[in-house]
Write a protein that holds these residues in place. Structure first.
Motif, PDB file in Angstrom:
ATOM      1  N   UNK A  40     -37.372 -80.524 -21.504  1.00  0.00           N
ATOM      2  CA  UNK A  40     -37.181 -79.370 -20.629  1.00  0.00           C
ATOM      3  C   UNK A  40     -35.760 -79.335 -20.075  1.00  0.00           C
ATOM      4  N   UNK A  41     -35.238 -80.497 -19.694  1.00  0.00           N
ATOM      5  CA  UNK A  41     -33.878 -80.528 -19.143  1.00  0.00           C
ATOM      6  C   UNK A  41     -32.843 -80.132 -20.192  1.00  0.00           C
ATOM      7  N   UNK A  42     -33.050 -80.512 -21.439  1.00  0.00           N
ATOM      8  CA  UNK A  42     -32.133 -80.122 -22.512  1.00  0.00           C
ATOM      9  C   UNK A  42     -32.217 -78.613 -22.742  1.00  0.00           C
ATOM     10  N   UNK A  43     -33.416 -78.071 -22.714  1.00  0.00           N
ATOM     11  CA  UNK A  43     -33.592 -76.626 -22.899  1.00  0.00           C
ATOM     12  C   UNK A  43     -32.914 -75.848 -21.781  1.00  0.00           C
ATOM     13  N   UNK A  44     -33.052 -76.322 -20.556  1.00  0.00           N
ATOM     14  CA  UNK A  44     -32.414 -75.660 -19.421  1.00  0.00           C
ATOM     15  C   UNK A  44     -30.902 -75.745 -19.551  1.00  0.00           C
ATOM     16  N   UNK A  45     -30.386 -76.880 -19.968  1.00  0.00           N
ATOM     17  CA  UNK A  45     -28.938 -77.039 -20.148  1.00  0.00           C
ATOM     18  C   UNK A  45     -28.416 -76.070 -21.199  1.00  0.00           C
TER      19      UNK A  45
END
Length: 156
Positions: A3-8
């Motif tokens: 999720x953090x990679x997608x948000x980035x």
């Protein structure tokens, strides 16, 4: 993908899109004096802009290029509509109070007839009066009060 990679990745794409929009808007403004406006059709829509409705559009940027009004429509897709138009005899006028809230503070408008005979209204802030009319400078002053007449002096 976490999720953090997608948000980035999403934030990065939005930042790139915002930078591209800023560059394109600056390039549009460098071609001549631009003004922020809203547009609506009066009657049928002009041929180059079939989807123009009778309600006021969102705020857009526009400029005159000779007798052609160039309107920059989209912030993402950067579409430009070119309308060969002339100011109608009514010239520039102050919008009625009921229209004012939709078109900003102290809005003025000009009615234009396009090459295909369609009539549109373009509204802008009062400060953009000369940019709004472009080369039709006389139309910018059509709603001003008449100058007072001088009284003839008595020659006795």
């Amino acid at each position: 993908m976490t999720i953090s990679t997608s948000i980035f990745v999403l934030v990065l794409l939005l930042a790139l899109a915002a930078g591209r929009e800023r560059r394109r808007r600056r390039a549009f403004a460098e071609d001549g004096p631009t003004f922020e406006c809203r547009v609506r059709a009066v009657g049928r829509s002009p041929a180059p802009w079939r989807r123009l409705r009778r309600r006021w559009s969102r705020w857009m940027w526009a400029r005159w290029s000779g007798e052609v009004l160039v309107i920059r429509r989209g912030p993402v897709l950067d579409r430009r509509v070119r309308l060969a138009a002339q100011v109608t005899p009514k010239g520039v006028y102050v919008l009625p109070l009921r229209e004012g809230p939709r078109c900003g503070r102290d809005p003025i408008a000009v009615r234009l007839r396009t090459a295909d005979g369609a009539v549109i209204e373009v509204a802008a802030h009062a400060a953009a009066r000369t940019e709004l009319v472009g080369m039709y400078v006389a139309a910018a002053f059509s709603d001003l009060p008449r100058a007072p007449l001088r009284r003839p002096e008595n020659l006795n």
